[in-house]
Design a protein around this motif. Structure first.
Motif, PDB file in Angstrom:
ATOM      1  N   ALA A   1       7.489  10.653  25.221  1.00  0.00           N
ATOM      2  CA  ALA A   1       6.002  11.379  25.279  1.00  0.00           C
ATOM      3  C   ALA A   1       5.970  11.586  26.934  1.00  0.00           C
ATOM      4  N   GLN A   2       5.975  10.518  27.771  1.00  0.00           N
ATOM      5  CA  GLN A   2       5.589  10.494  28.747  1.00  0.00           C
ATOM      6  C   GLN A   2       6.587  11.328  29.795  1.00  0.00           C
ATOM      7  N   GLU A   3       8.027  11.313  29.312  1.00  0.00           N
ATOM      8  CA  GLU A   3       9.148  12.057  30.095  1.00  0.00           C
ATOM      9  C   GLU A   3       8.773  13.646  29.751  1.00  0.00           C
ATOM     10  N   LEU A   4       8.461  13.739  28.632  1.00  0.00           N
ATOM     11  CA  LEU A   4       8.109  15.420  28.108  1.00  0.00           C
ATOM     12  C   LEU A   4       6.807  15.780  28.941  1.00  0.00           C
ATOM     13  N   MET A   5       5.791  15.208  29.113  1.00  0.00           N
ATOM     14  CA  MET A   5       4.541  15.125  29.668  1.00  0.00           C
ATOM     15  C   MET A   5       4.741  15.600  31.032  1.00  0.00           C
ATOM     16  N   GLU A   6       5.668  14.915  31.804  1.00  0.00           N
ATOM     17  CA  GLU A   6       5.991  15.384  33.170  1.00  0.00           C
ATOM     18  C   GLU A   6       6.607  16.441  33.617  1.00  0.00           C
ATOM     19  N   THR A   7       7.184  17.055  32.467  1.00  0.00           N
ATOM     20  CA  THR A   7       7.840  18.496  32.501  1.00  0.00           C
ATOM     21  C   THR A   7       7.070  19.664  32.092  1.00  0.00           C
ATOM     22  N   LEU A   8       5.517  19.231  31.792  1.00  0.00           N
ATOM     23  CA  LEU A   8       4.981  20.390  31.241  1.00  0.00           C
ATOM     24  C   LEU A   8       3.810  20.527  32.263  1.00  0.00           C
ATOM     25  N   ARG A   9       3.393  21.964  32.490  1.00  0.00           N
ATOM     26  CA  ARG A   9       2.589  22.284  33.463  1.00  0.00           C
ATOM     27  C   ARG A   9       1.188  22.356  32.785  1.00  0.00           C
ATOM     28  N   CYS A  10       0.100  21.619  33.578  1.00  0.00           N
ATOM     29  CA  CYS A  10      -1.252  22.001  33.244  1.00  0.00           C
ATOM     30  C   CYS A  10      -1.616  23.416  33.603  1.00  0.00           C
ATOM     31  N   LEU A  11      -2.113  23.942  32.769  1.00  0.00           N
ATOM     32  CA  LEU A  11      -2.497  25.520  32.637  1.00  0.00           C
ATOM     33  C   LEU A  11      -3.767  25.741  33.573  1.00  0.00           C
ATOM     34  N   LYS A  12      -4.533  24.671  33.536  1.00  0.00           N
ATOM     35  CA  LYS A  12      -5.587  24.806  34.349  1.00  0.00           C
ATOM     36  C   LYS A  12      -5.479  24.572  35.959  1.00  0.00           C
ATOM     37  N   CYS A  13      -4.864  23.221  36.072  1.00  0.00           N
ATOM     38  CA  CYS A  13      -4.561  22.809  37.610  1.00  0.00           C
ATOM     39  C   CYS A  13      -3.500  23.762  38.062  1.00  0.00           C
TER      40      CYS A  13
ATOM     41  N   TYR B   1       5.309  29.703  31.191  1.00  0.00           N
ATOM     42  CA  TYR B   1       4.814  29.195  32.470  1.00  0.00           C
ATOM     43  C   TYR B   1       4.527  27.670  32.174  1.00  0.00           C
ATOM     44  N   VAL B   2       4.368  27.226  30.889  1.00  0.00           N
ATOM     45  CA  VAL B   2       3.845  25.868  30.685  1.00  0.00           C
ATOM     46  C   VAL B   2       5.096  25.036  30.999  1.00  0.00           C
ATOM     47  N   SER B   3       6.289  25.307  31.150  1.00  0.00           N
ATOM     48  CA  SER B   3       7.190  24.409  31.434  1.00  0.00           C
ATOM     49  C   SER B   3       7.845  24.380  32.530  1.00  0.00           C
ATOM     50  N   TYR B   4       7.942  23.259  33.305  1.00  0.00           N
ATOM     51  CA  TYR B   4       8.563  23.174  34.698  1.00  0.00           C
ATOM     52  C   TYR B   4      10.058  23.246  34.529  1.00  0.00           C
ATOM     53  N   LYS B   5      10.705  23.270  33.364  1.00  0.00           N
ATOM     54  CA  LYS B   5      12.201  23.436  33.125  1.00  0.00           C
ATOM     55  C   LYS B   5      12.578  24.603  32.099  1.00  0.00           C
ATOM     56  N   PRO B   6      12.307  25.809  32.703  1.00  0.00           N
ATOM     57  CA  PRO B   6      12.375  26.928  31.666  1.00  0.00           C
ATOM     58  C   PRO B   6      13.804  27.327  31.354  1.00  0.00           C
ATOM     59  N   THR B   7      14.095  27.622  30.240  1.00  0.00           N
ATOM     60  CA  THR B   7      15.314  28.138  29.575  1.00  0.00           C
ATOM     61  C   THR B   7      15.569  29.403  29.878  1.00  0.00           C
ATOM     62  N   VAL B   8      16.726  29.749  29.629  1.00  0.00           N
ATOM     63  CA  VAL B   8      17.200  31.165  29.758  1.00  0.00           C
ATOM     64  C   VAL B   8      16.589  32.022  28.501  1.00  0.00           C
TER      65      VAL B   8
END
Length: 135
Positions: free
Chosen positions: A42-54, A98-105
């Motif tokens: 969960a922690q690894e995933l949360m570090e790759t997801l962008r806060c949409l407010k911040c 936009y929510v993901s810091y690691k976008p896929t094609v």
């Protein structure tokens, strides 16, 4: 007249306070999962997801209420047995790429991958042409 002005001023000051979120944070917003392997995933995933407010912080680092709700969703879904990829796909469908810091094609993100490659090829062609003339 002065009472009316004082009341209006108090109302203007009190409205932003009343607009503050009064809901308590989601249960897993700040509490970790009991299973260390699940919490690590969960922690690894949360570090790759962008806060949409911040927008410049991951949901793991943000204190925004929306980030807390997203952390809760990630931990709840991990505890239910979903994989990080399934959760990322769900969040992407819900909030967009936009929510993901690691976008896929995909059909919407291919320019992120194609434009830098095209610029490198264009720069290479320009350099070849420029230095090719000198010989």
């Amino acid at each position: 007249m002065t009472r009316a002005l004082a009341f209006a001023a108090a109302l203007v000051v009190a409205l932003p306070v009343a607009a503050q979120q009064t809901m308590p944070p989601a249960p897993f917003a700040y509490r970790q999962l009991e299973n260390p392997a699940q919490e690590q995933a969960a922690q690894e995933l949360m570090e790759t997801l962008r806060c949409l407010k911040c927008q410049s912080q991951s949901i793991a680092d943000s204190d925004a209420p929306m980030a807390g709700d997203m952390r809760h969703q990630v931990r709840t879904r991990i505890a239910a047995g979903e994989s990080p990829d399934q959760i990322r796909d769900w969040l992407t469908k819900r909030y967009g790429d936009y929510v993901s810091y690691k976008p896929t094609v995909s059909t919407t993100t291919w320019p992120l991958f194609a434009i830098p490659l095209l610029l490198v090829l264009l720069a290479g062609a320009i350099l070849l042409r420029r230095f090719g003339r000198r010989k």
